[in-house]
Design a protein around this motif. Structure first.
Motif, PDB file in Angstrom:
ATOM      1  N   THR A  20       0.855  -1.183   0.000  1.00 55.18           N
ATOM      2  CA  THR A  20       0.000   0.000   0.000  1.00 55.18           C
ATOM      3  C   THR A  20       0.892   1.234   0.000  1.00 55.18           C
ATOM      4  N   ALA A  21       0.426   2.255  -0.693  1.00 54.29           N
ATOM      5  CA  ALA A  21       1.166   3.517  -0.799  1.00 54.29           C
ATOM      6  C   ALA A  21       0.170   4.645  -0.577  1.00 54.29           C
ATOM      7  N   GLY A  22      -0.154   4.885   0.661  1.00 52.59           N
ATOM      8  CA  GLY A  22      -1.166   5.883   0.955  1.00 52.59           C
ATOM      9  C   GLY A  22      -2.551   5.264   0.971  1.00 52.59           C
ATOM     10  N   LYS A  23      -3.538   6.114   1.054  1.00 54.69           N
ATOM     11  CA  LYS A  23      -4.920   5.655   1.210  1.00 54.69           C
ATOM     12  C   LYS A  23      -5.486   4.958  -0.028  1.00 54.69           C
ATOM     13  N   ASN A  24      -5.177   5.475  -1.212  1.00 52.09           N
ATOM     14  CA  ASN A  24      -5.811   4.960  -2.430  1.00 52.09           C
ATOM     15  C   ASN A  24      -4.857   4.371  -3.452  1.00 52.09           C
ATOM     16  N   HIS A  25      -3.604   4.179  -3.093  1.00 57.07           N
ATOM     17  CA  HIS A  25      -2.632   3.704  -4.075  1.00 57.07           C
ATOM     18  C   HIS A  25      -1.898   2.453  -3.598  1.00 57.07           C
ATOM     19  N   ILE A  26      -1.419   1.697  -4.581  1.00 58.20           N
ATOM     20  CA  ILE A  26      -0.630   0.509  -4.291  1.00 58.20           C
ATOM     21  C   ILE A  26       0.604   0.517  -5.190  1.00 58.20           C
ATOM     22  N   ARG A  27       1.555  -0.327  -4.827  1.00 58.84           N
ATOM     23  CA  ARG A  27       2.755  -0.541  -5.623  1.00 58.84           C
ATOM     24  C   ARG A  27       2.906  -2.033  -5.840  1.00 58.84           C
ATOM     25  N   PHE A  28       3.532  -2.393  -6.960  1.00 57.50           N
ATOM     26  CA  PHE A  28       3.768  -3.790  -7.287  1.00 57.50           C
ATOM     27  C   PHE A  28       5.267  -4.025  -7.404  1.00 57.50           C
ATOM     28  N   LYS A  29       5.759  -5.004  -6.655  1.00 57.41           N
ATOM     29  CA  LYS A  29       7.180  -5.348  -6.673  1.00 57.41           C
ATOM     30  C   LYS A  29       7.354  -6.680  -7.391  1.00 57.41           C
ATOM     31  N   SER A  30       8.262  -6.697  -8.355  1.00 53.21           N
ATOM     32  CA  SER A  30       8.475  -7.885  -9.186  1.00 53.21           C
ATOM     33  C   SER A  30       9.339  -8.926  -8.487  1.00 53.21           C
ATOM     34  N   TYR A  31       9.451 -10.059  -9.126  1.00 55.64           N
ATOM     35  CA  TYR A  31      10.314 -11.156  -8.691  1.00 55.64           C
ATOM     36  C   TYR A  31      11.753 -10.675  -8.537  1.00 55.64           C
ATOM     37  N   TYR A  32      12.141  -9.687  -9.322  1.00 54.03           N
ATOM     38  CA  TYR A  32      13.508  -9.165  -9.299  1.00 54.03           C
ATOM     39  C   TYR A  32      13.710  -8.045  -8.277  1.00 54.03           C
ATOM     40  N   GLY A  33      12.679  -7.741  -7.485  1.00 55.13           N
ATOM     41  CA  GLY A  33      12.797  -6.701  -6.463  1.00 55.13           C
ATOM     42  C   GLY A  33      12.642  -5.298  -6.998  1.00 55.13           C
ATOM     43  N   LYS A  34      12.109  -5.176  -8.204  1.00 57.31           N
ATOM     44  CA  LYS A  34      11.911  -3.857  -8.814  1.00 57.31           C
ATOM     45  C   LYS A  34      10.419  -3.546  -8.850  1.00 57.31           C
ATOM     46  N   TYR A  35      10.109  -2.260  -8.962  1.00 51.98           N
ATOM     47  CA  TYR A  35       8.726  -1.810  -8.909  1.00 51.98           C
ATOM     48  C   TYR A  35       8.176  -1.499 -10.301  1.00 51.98           C
ATOM     49  N   LEU A  36       6.895  -1.801 -10.486  1.00 48.22           N
ATOM     50  CA  LEU A  36       6.220  -1.515 -11.743  1.00 48.22           C
ATOM     51  C   LEU A  36       6.033  -0.004 -11.851  1.00 48.22           C
ATOM     52  N   MET A  37       6.518   0.575 -12.953  1.00 43.50           N
ATOM     53  CA  MET A  37       6.513   2.027 -13.103  1.00 43.50           C
ATOM     54  C   MET A  37       5.924   2.457 -14.439  1.00 43.50           C
ATOM     55  N   ALA A  38       5.096   3.491 -14.380  1.00 42.69           N
ATOM     56  CA  ALA A  38       4.560   4.129 -15.582  1.00 42.69           C
ATOM     57  C   ALA A  38       5.560   5.198 -16.006  1.00 42.69           C
ATOM     58  N   SER A  39       6.355   4.910 -17.033  1.00 39.92           N
ATOM     59  CA  SER A  39       7.392   5.856 -17.460  1.00 39.92           C
ATOM     60  C   SER A  39       6.811   6.931 -18.380  1.00 39.92           C
ATOM     61  N   ASN A  40       7.616   7.939 -18.650  1.00 40.43           N
ATOM     62  CA  ASN A  40       7.234   8.996 -19.589  1.00 40.43           C
ATOM     63  C   ASN A  40       7.774   8.730 -20.988  1.00 40.43           C
ATOM     64  N   THR A  41       8.436   7.599 -21.173  1.00 37.69           N
ATOM     65  CA  THR A  41       9.057   7.264 -22.453  1.00 37.69           C
ATOM     66  C   THR A  41       8.010   6.691 -23.416  1.00 37.69           C
ATOM     67  N   PRO A  42       7.877   7.286 -24.613  1.00 35.90           N
ATOM     68  CA  PRO A  42       6.921   6.732 -25.587  1.00 35.90           C
ATOM     69  C   PRO A  42       7.299   5.299 -25.960  1.00 35.90           C
ATOM     70  N   PHE A  43       6.279   4.452 -26.120  1.00 39.04           N
ATOM     71  CA  PHE A  43       6.532   3.073 -26.550  1.00 39.04           C
ATOM     72  C   PHE A  43       7.114   3.059 -27.958  1.00 39.04           C
ATOM     73  N   LEU A  44       6.499   3.800 -28.847  1.00 42.77           N
ATOM     74  CA  LEU A  44       6.991   3.979 -30.213  1.00 42.77           C
ATOM     75  C   LEU A  44       6.866   5.456 -30.565  1.00 42.77           C
TER      76      LEU A  44
END
Length: 156
Positions: free
Chosen positions: A46-70
Motif C-alpha cells: 500500500t502507498a497511501g490511502k488509495n494507491h498501491i505498488r507492485f514489486k516484481s520477482y527481481y525486487g523492482k517496482y512496476l513504473m509508468a514511465s514517460n518514455t513513448p513506446f513507439l
C-alpha cells in the motif's frame, strides 16, 4: 483497494487471459499465457490511502514511465525500476474497481494496458487512456491472489 486488502502476492491477468510478467532483463514487462512462473507474481504494497505498488520477482517496482513506446504513438512504456524517492508518483497505481475486475490508473490518469496484434505491439504493456468506451474493457485486469496476508483474530 478492497481486492488488494488481504493480498500479499498477486498475478494480474488481462482480458485476453495473459499475465503481466517481469522480464529477465529486470527492466521490461510483457504478457504471457503461462502465469505459473514466479516472474508473473507481484508483491503488493500500500502507498497511501488509495494507491498501491507492485514489486516484481527481481525486487523492482512496476513504473509508468514517460518514455513513448513507439515514436508518434500515444502509449508510454511500463517498466520495472528501483524504488527511488518517487517524486511524481510513477510507481503508484490507483485501483479502480469494475465488478470483479480492476483498472490500474497511473498518477497522470492513464491506465495499465496490455497490447495485442502484430509486432512490435504483440504481448507488450503500455499505459494510456483508451480513446473509446469500446476499448475501455481492454484495460481491465483480473486479480489472482497467490499469497494472502495472515489474518489476525481478536486476542492474537
Amino acid at each position: 483497494m478492497q481486492l488488494f486488502r488481504k493480498a500479499k502476492k498477486i498475478r494480474l491477468r488481462s482480458v485476453k487471459d495473459k499475465y503481466l510478467v517481469a522480464d529477465d532483463d529486470e527492466e521490461t514487462v510483457f504478457q504471457d499465457r503461462d502465469g505459473s512462473s514466479e516472474k508473473a507474481e507481484w508483491v503488493v504494497y500500500t502507498a497511501g490511502k488509495n494507491h498501491i505498488r507492485f514489486k516484481s520477482y527481481y525486487g523492482k517496482y512496476l513504473m509508468a514511465s514517460n518514455t513513448p513506446f513507439l515514436q508518434g504513438v500515444k502509449g508510454k512504456k511500463v517498466i520495472q525500476t528501483e524504488l527511488k524517492p518517487d517524486v511524481d508518483g510513477s510507481v503508484n497505481w490507483e485501483p479502480v474497481r469494475d465488478g470483479f475486475q480492476v483498472r490500474l490508473k497511473t498518477h497522470t490518469g492513464s491506465f495499465l494496458r496490455p497490447n495485442g496484434g502484430v509486432p512490435p505491439w504483440r504481448n507488450t504493456i503500455t499505459h494510456d487512456t483508451p480513446p473509446r468506451s469500446k476499448t475501455r474493457e481492454k484495460v481491465l485486469w483480473d486479480i489472482e491472489t497467490v499469497e494472502s496476508l495472515p489474518s489476525y483474530q481478536k486476542g492474537d
